[in-house]
Design an enzyme around this catalytic site. Structure first.
Site, PDB file in Angstrom:
ATOM      1  N   CYS A   1       9.041 -15.950  -4.863  1.00  8.21           N
ATOM      2  CA  CYS A   1      10.402 -15.849  -5.401  1.00  8.21           C
ATOM      3  C   CYS A   1      11.407 -16.461  -4.421  1.00  8.21           C
ATOM      4  O   CYS A   1      11.748 -15.848  -3.412  1.00  8.21           O
ATOM      5  CB  CYS A   1      10.744 -14.379  -5.667  1.00  8.21           C
ATOM      6  SG  CYS A   1      12.436 -14.147  -6.241  1.00  8.21           S
TER       7      CYS A   1
ATOM      8  N   CYS B   1      14.739 -14.546  -4.159  1.00  6.08           N
ATOM      9  CA  CYS B   1      14.675 -13.332  -3.339  1.00  6.08           C
ATOM     10  C   CYS B   1      14.589 -13.679  -1.843  1.00  6.08           C
ATOM     11  O   CYS B   1      15.218 -13.033  -1.022  1.00  6.08           O
ATOM     12  CB  CYS B   1      13.448 -12.490  -3.678  1.00  6.08           C
ATOM     13  SG  CYS B   1      13.038 -12.410  -5.418  1.00  6.08           S
ATOM     14  N   ASP B   2      13.796 -14.681  -1.492  1.00  8.36           N
ATOM     15  CA  ASP B   2      13.433 -14.879  -0.082  1.00  8.36           C
ATOM     16  C   ASP B   2      13.954 -16.163   0.556  1.00  8.36           C
ATOM     17  O   ASP B   2      13.834 -16.325   1.779  1.00  8.36           O
ATOM     18  CB  ASP B   2      11.890 -14.871   0.054  1.00  8.36           C
ATOM     19  CG  ASP B   2      11.305 -13.543  -0.411  1.00  8.36           C
ATOM     20  OD1 ASP B   2      11.988 -12.519  -0.262  1.00  8.36           O
ATOM     21  OD2 ASP B   2      10.169 -13.537  -0.928  1.00  8.36           O
TER      22      ASP B   2
END
Ligand code: FAD
Ligand code: NAP
Length: 302
Positions: free
Chosen positions: A130, A133-134
């Site tokens: 992701c 997200c990261d």
């Protein structure tokens, strides 16, 4: 608790079904195990969903769909469905059980893995599925994206906001992604495409150190030092709990007819968990609508 219609999954397909079934005055419960919105909350800007010519951020679209479903009386609970009791029309979750007259499955899909040694061990320590997200953890660092579909290409572009260099490693000599995304990736100075190449093995102890990549044409293997590895090689349907309940294909996708009805008359299915060629928000929403109208027709006997 008993409801006319239970919907498993609060992504675009499930929320669309909920808008239709609750608006038709059938008591509706959505059971969601993670977060409302499904995959669209891990994406950034959505440019191809009609009605938003300037694009819309995934989480905002999810919020609007949720608001619209709740407006007509949809109830949402957070729980994970584990089992379906076909004889009693009971939906058994981690924490409770619910009865219904019709069921819509809209459980979507989850990122596929490369299934290489160390992949699981280093997930969260350099390996991610992701970028939204990261991605920010890799500011000014060197990352690679694996895959050649829309997700890999979009996420490679997104990662250029943070990383100093983004390798795109693809197993063929042509991308699967839409042409307009391909053009952006070809033009981007931070992105280098490594064609005809697979990841042979992953290196790292506490955190990712790099990968050994193998050129499929020459057979040559080289070490590519990396801070981050983002894997986008397709998706696997979230249907493990449906084995021996409804007909699935060999990859776990739910088989439905053109009314989105499964092999069980009171169970319908919609979205990315269904066997179909194109997985998009627009197709998930279309399926969600069809499944809901079919469930309503089933309950009302026409
Ligand atoms: P999902 O969105 O996967 O939602 C399913 C929901 O069900 C999830 O919230 C999940 O937690 C829940 N669930 C699963 N199992 C259970 C269970 N047992 N119990 C309870 N809940 C459960 N499409 C586009 O059209 N345009 C784009 O720009 C675009 N960008 C994308 C970018 C990324 C990074 C990704 C990953 C996908 C993108 N897509 C895009 C594809 C699109 O997001 C999906 O096609 C769409 O979200 C599918 O909707 P769905 O409701 O079928 O499934
Ligand atoms: P996808 O279209 O199935 O593409 C998967 C990619 O990973 C392919 O390029 C495939 O290579 C590669 N791959 C598969 N297994 C591999 C392996 N073991 N090792 C190396 N590479 C491997 O998946 P996706 O890109 O995640 O997209 C999923 C769905 O969501 C699609 O329907 C897509 O259109 C949709 N989506 C849409 C948008 C958008 O509309 N903007 C954005 C994201 C996702 P090959 O090409 O060689 O098969």
């Amino acid at each position: 608790m008993e409801k006319d219609i239970i919907i498993i999954g609060g992504g675009p397909a499930g929320l669309t079904s909920a808008i239709y079934t609750s608006r038709a005055r059938h008591s509706t419960l959505v059971i969601e195990e993670k977060a409302i919105g499904g995959q669209i909350i891990i994406t950034t800007e959505i440019e191809n969903y009609p009605g938003f010519p300037k694009g819309i951020m995934g989480p905002e679209l999810a919020m609007l769909m949720e608001e619209q479903a709740k407006k007509f009386g949809t109830e949402i609970i957070f729980d994970s469905v584990k089992l379906i009791d076909l004889d009693n029309k009971k939906i058994i979750t981690e924490n409770s059980e619910y009865k219904c007259k019709a069921l819509i499955i809209a459980t979507g899909a989850t990122p596929s893995k490369l299934n290489l040694p160390k992949e699981e061990e280093l997930t969260g320590r350099g390996i991610s599925y992701c970028a939204t997200c990261d991605g920010a953890f890799f500011r000014d660092q060197v990352v690679a994206v694996v895959g050649g579909g829309n997700t890999a290409v979009e996420e490679a572009l997104f990662l250029t906001n943070f990383a100093q260099k983004v390798y795109l490693i693809h197993r063929r000599d042509r991308l699967r992604a839409e042409k307009c995304l391909q053009e952006r990736v070809f033009e981007h100075k931070k992105i280098e495409i490594i064609w005809n190449t697979i990841i042979d093995s992953i290196e790292g102890q506490e955190s990712l150190r790099g990968v050994n990549i193998k050129n499929k044409i020459t057979g040559e293997t080289t070490f590519l030092p990396l801070d981050g590895l983002f894997i986008f090689v397709g998706y696997t349907p979230k249907t493990e709990f449906l084995k021996n309940i409804v007909d699935l294909d060999e990859n776990g996708y739910i088989k439905v007819n053109n009314k989105n009805q499964t092999s069980i008359p009171w169970i319908f299915a919609a979205g990315d968990c269904v066997l179909k060629p194109y997985k998009q928000i627009a197709t998930a929403v279309g399926d969600g609508c069809t499944a809901a109208l079919s469930a309503i027709a089933y309950l009302e006997g026409y």
